[in-house]
Every structure is written in C-alpha cells, then in structure tokens.
Design an enzyme around this catalytic site. Structure first.
Site, PDB file in Angstrom:
ATOM      1  N   ARG A  69     -14.127  12.902   8.472  1.00 46.75           N
ATOM      2  CA  ARG A  69     -12.985  13.405   8.869  1.00 46.75           C
ATOM      3  C   ARG A  69     -12.672  14.580   7.746  1.00 46.75           C
ATOM      4  NH1 ARG A  69      -9.086   8.795   8.316  1.00 46.75           N
ATOM      5  NH2 ARG A  69      -7.627  10.307   8.520  1.00 46.75           N
ATOM      6  N   HIS A 119       0.909  -1.049  -0.084  1.00 50.12           N
ATOM      7  CA  HIS A 119      -0.105  -0.229  -0.152  1.00 50.12           C
ATOM      8  C   HIS A 119       0.978   1.194  -0.210  1.00 50.12           C
ATOM      9  CE1 HIS A 119      -3.317   2.627   0.923  1.00 50.12           C
ATOM     10  NE2 HIS A 119      -2.462   3.155   1.573  1.00 50.12           N
ATOM     11  N   LYS A 158      -8.621  -1.249   5.888  1.00 47.14           N
ATOM     12  CA  LYS A 158      -9.128  -1.610   4.367  1.00 47.14           C
ATOM     13  C   LYS A 158      -8.151  -2.921   4.056  1.00 47.14           C
ATOM     14  CE  LYS A 158      -9.098   2.538   3.392  1.00 47.14           C
ATOM     15  NZ  LYS A 158      -9.097   3.784   3.120  1.00 47.14           N
ATOM     16  N   ASP A 180     -15.291   2.841   7.595  1.00 45.67           N
ATOM     17  CA  ASP A 180     -14.107   3.891   7.122  1.00 45.67           C
ATOM     18  C   ASP A 180     -14.622   4.831   5.962  1.00 45.67           C
ATOM     19  OD1 ASP A 180     -11.216   4.718   6.919  1.00 45.67           O
ATOM     20  OD2 ASP A 180     -11.511   4.241   4.820  1.00 45.67           O
ATOM     21  N   SER A 182      -7.527   3.515   9.380  1.00 47.98           N
ATOM     22  CA  SER A 182      -8.136   3.760   8.098  1.00 47.98           C
ATOM     23  C   SER A 182      -7.496   2.994   7.215  1.00 47.98           C
ATOM     24  CB  SER A 182      -8.313   5.224   7.767  1.00 47.98           C
ATOM     25  OG  SER A 182      -8.739   5.335   6.161  1.00 47.98           O
TER      26      SER A 182
HETATM   27  N1  URA Z   1      -5.549   7.142   3.011  1.00 46.51           N
HETATM   28  C1  URA Z   1      -6.402   6.565   3.883  1.00 46.51           C
HETATM   29  O1  URA Z   1      -7.084   5.327   3.370  1.00 46.51           O
HETATM   30  N2  URA Z   1      -6.981   6.963   4.819  1.00 46.51           N
HETATM   31  C2  URA Z   1      -6.784   7.925   5.516  1.00 46.51           C
HETATM   32  O2  URA Z   1      -7.201   8.359   6.501  1.00 46.51           O
HETATM   33  C3  URA Z   1      -5.554   8.754   4.913  1.00 46.51           C
HETATM   34  C4  URA Z   1      -5.144   8.240   3.425  1.00 46.51           C
END
Ligand code: URA
Length: 439
Positions: free
Chosen positions: A168, A82, A187, A161, A183
């Site tokens: 947010r 990621h 995922k 999320d 977050s």
């Molecule tokens: N990328 C994400 O998936 N979540 C965040 O909070 C910031 C960047």
C-alpha cells in the site's frame, strides 16, 4: 480462483464472498498471488470500499494469517488502547499503569515511530535497560503479575498486514478507511484482547485531517469489533498541535513520568484520563465519568500509577531510578538551543506534522524502518497554540546532538508555527466519543 475475476468484481462495485476474500488473502500471503494483482485489488478497494460483511471477513483473514495470542489463562479484563498516531503522543506510557490501578489488565503490543509520528517502543527504549522484546510466555506473566506488559511484536502477528502495508505504501493505497481499519484491527485483535479503545487523532499531525474522516475510521473499527464480538470504543482527540510540551523519545519519557508524578501538562493528563475512562467503560459496559476522573487523577497525584510503572520498568530490565530522577537517568542531548519568535503576536497554529518532521531533522525519528534514532534529541515547547509571544522570545528549545540538522529544523519550525492575531476558536482536545451506537 481466478484472481483477475475478483479484481474485476471489486472494480465494478460488486461484493466478494467470504470464500473469495479468504482465498485471495491466503494465496497472497503464500506468495501465489503477485504484488501487481494485489495492488490492483487494493486500488479497486480504494475506489469502491468494502461492505461491512467484506470488511469483517478481510480483517478476520488478516488476523488469522499469523499467531493469535491466547490470554485465556490470565485473569482479565484484558483491555488495550491503540492510537492512530501523532506527534508528542506519549499517552501509552501513562495509560498502561493508570489502567492497572483501575483493575484492568493491559496487554500492550506497540510499534516504532515512522515518518513524522513517534512510537511507544522507541520512547520505552530510551529508558536504560528497558527491553521491549519479551517471549509470549514472559508477556503473559507480566500481564498476570504486574497487570501490564509493554512489548514489541512477538513472533508473527498478522504477517499479511506487513506485506499489504508495504505494498500500500508504494501504490498510493494507504489512505483508505477499510484498509486502515482492517490493518489496525487485525493486529490488535491478534493480541487476544477482550476489548479495545481507539484514540483517533484528528488534525494536521494525524492520518485523519477532518473530524468526518476520523468518525468514519472510528465507526469502521467499532464495526469490525462488533463482528468479532469484541467491544470497541473510540475517542477522537485533537492532533492539530503536538500533545504536551515534549517531542522526542527520552524527552517524552520524562514528560510521561512527570504526569505519573502528578506534575505533567494538563492536555496529556486529560487525554490519558479520558482514554482510561473509556477502557473502563469497555470492560464494565458503563462508567460514572466524574467519579472515574477523580479516581484516576488521584492515582496520578498520589503516585499509585507511578509505582505500577516502576514495577513494569523493573520487570522489563529498565533502571527504576528513572521514576525518581528521569532527567538524570534518561539520555540527554549535548546542547539546548532556543527557537525564537520572529515577530510579536498570538500563536495561531502549530502544524503538528511539520513539527514532527522538524524533530526528525534533529535525529528523533526515522524516515525508513532501517534508520537509527537518537533518543536524546527533540523539542520542548515553552509556548503552545493560543499563547502570546514577543519578538525574539523563545517558543521552544531544541535539544541537539552533533548529528542534528539544526538549520533544516529551524526552517520547518518557522513554517509550522503561525504567529498573528488570536485564532477564533481552537478545536477542543477531546473532540467526541464513539461507541457504536451512533455517537
Ligand atoms: N496504522 C496501521 O497500523 N495501519 C494502517 O493502515 C495505517 C496506520
């Protein structure tokens, strides 16, 4: 549960119990906690952070708010990567097939570009016919048979999320390490992976502007991995200028294919190889870095990785001829116009965020999730940081279509690119590795 009590507890620096955190998150996703209370809670976390225990529980609750893929019937090791997001970051298109040549399985669920950062799905979709929407069953078949699937979100992965991120975004609580870490990790862990490598971007084009903040984020995500018994390593890499030479979806896809043919820019090769090496270390526990580098560079030069990419493209409905003639098969812009230096000197800095926004002016990205993108437009650099230029010499080419706002793009590029005396010492491309053992 009295939500206000939980908000007060966090506001006053207390630690919430596992039950309190789970109940709060579940009630919020069920619609039983209003946005204004969750916003207050998030702001309390912003100021008072989360303990290691809280962060693990919160991430686990987010992860289980939706579907969790089960890859147990697909032979592994299943290792993903990621990136925290950058400009010109086409690494996933190279890394996934390259990791397959090294015996890894890569179940990769990617996102779209937003704001100044690009997204893997948009780059893949610039390949005619490439379909990122695959069922879970088909995704598993791709991972089993090809070694890799490159898809967008299937079903409801970590739906908590989605709601929290939107909240947010409008409450000034995005830039908060435990909230970013939970977050991202919720995922990724919902993909059913056995290990993860994080490319934490540092610099003007990244979320994390300093190495210290990048380290904090990396360590926080590694810690979550430890709590979930999933090995995680991180590599901090430079995002103080765009990665590679191309910024824009089809242009980046073409550059990724150049790398898979052993011909791409060295910074893109180096980051791809460093990250796959780390993926192998995650899978095996350790790795001989020099031998692995040689092995991976050979897989680029002899086009073994390109053949895996061809198979992925074919299996996901894309035109495999893109691997042989990328610049004929991918969409191209109507016009190409140079952007010239207004003075002679050395390129001291290239603000990557502004460059990302300049490509957005041409139509390469989106400011809101609903915006359409133009896959063909973007920027291709002829010079990068540290190069010298003469007055009037082209620094880059703008690939434009009728909808492109060329004037705004030029203005931003003028602000983003600093020319003068040579800069002292540019940051290194691979800044450091973090493994959870304090390094
Ligand atoms: N990328 C994400 O998936 N979540 C965040 O909070 C910031 C960047």
């Amino acid at each position: 549960m009295r939500v206000v009590e939980l908000i007060r507890k966090k506001r006053d620096g207390g630690e919430l119990s596992s039950d309190e955190l789970r109940e709060l998150l579940d009630a919020y996703t069920d619609g039983d906690v209003p946005d204004y209370q969750m916003a207050a809670f998030l702001m309390a976390v912003y100021f008072n952070s989360m303990t290691e225990q809280e962060l693990g529980v919160w991430t686990d609750a987010m992860l289980h708010s939706g579907d969790v893929l089960d890859l147990s019937d697909v032979p592994g090791p299943h290792i993903d990567k990621h990136s925290t997001g950058g400009v010109g970051d086409k690494i996933s298109l190279i890394l996934a097939p390259l990791a397959v040549t090294a015996g890894l399985k890569v179940p990769m669920i990617s996102g779209r570009g937003l704001g100044h950062t690009g997204g893997t799905l948009d780059k893949l979709e610039s390949i005619p016919g490439f379909d990122v929407n695959q069922s879970v069953q088909r995704f598993k078949e791709l991972v089993r048979d090809v070694g890799c699937g490159l898809i967008g979100q299937t079903g409801e992965i970590a739906p908590a999320d989605k709601d929290l991120y939107a909240l947010r975004d409008v409450t000034g609580t995005v830039e908060c390490i435990p909230l970013i870490a939970s977050s991202i990790m919720s995922k990724k862990l919902a993909e059913g992976i056995g290990g993860l490598v994080l490319d934490v971007k540092i610099g003007s084009g990244a979320f994390m502007k300093s190495v210290e903040r990048g380290r904090e984020l990396a360590d926080s995500m590694i810690q979550i991995g430890e709590a979930m018994e999933t090995p995680v390593r991180a590599v901090l890499t430079d995002m103080d200028q765009p990665l590679g030479l191309a910024v824009g979806n089809a242009l980046e896809a073409a550059e990724a294919i150049d790398v898979l043919r052993g011909e791409g820019p060295s910074d893109v090769v180096d980051v791809s190889v460093a990250l796959v090496t780390e993926m192998m270390a995650v899978a095996r526990g350790s790795v001989d870095r020099d031998a692995t580098r040689d092995q991976l560079v050979s897989a680029l030069e002899d086009e073994t990785a390109l053949e895996v990419f061809r198979e992925i493209v074919e299996q996901q409905g894309g035109d495999p001829a893109v691997c042989d003639r990328p610049r004929e098969v991918l969409p191209t812009a109507d016009d190409v116009v140079p952007f010239e230096a207004d003075e002679a000197g050395s390129i001291r800095a290239m603000n990557a965020e502004e460059i990302g926004l300049a490509s957005l002016d041409l139509g390469a990205g989106r400011m809101t999730k609903e915006d359409d993108i133009d896959p063909a437009v973007g920027l291709v650099f002829r010079k990068k940081r540290g190069d010298t230029v003469d007055a009037g010499e082209p620094i880059l080419d703008m690939h434009i279509n009728p909808g492109s706002d060329v004037e705004s793009c030029r203005r931003r590029l003028g602000e983003a690119i600093e020319i003068g005396e040579p800069a002292d010492s540019p940051p290194s491309l691979i800044i450091e590795r973090r493994t959870g053992e304090g390094s």
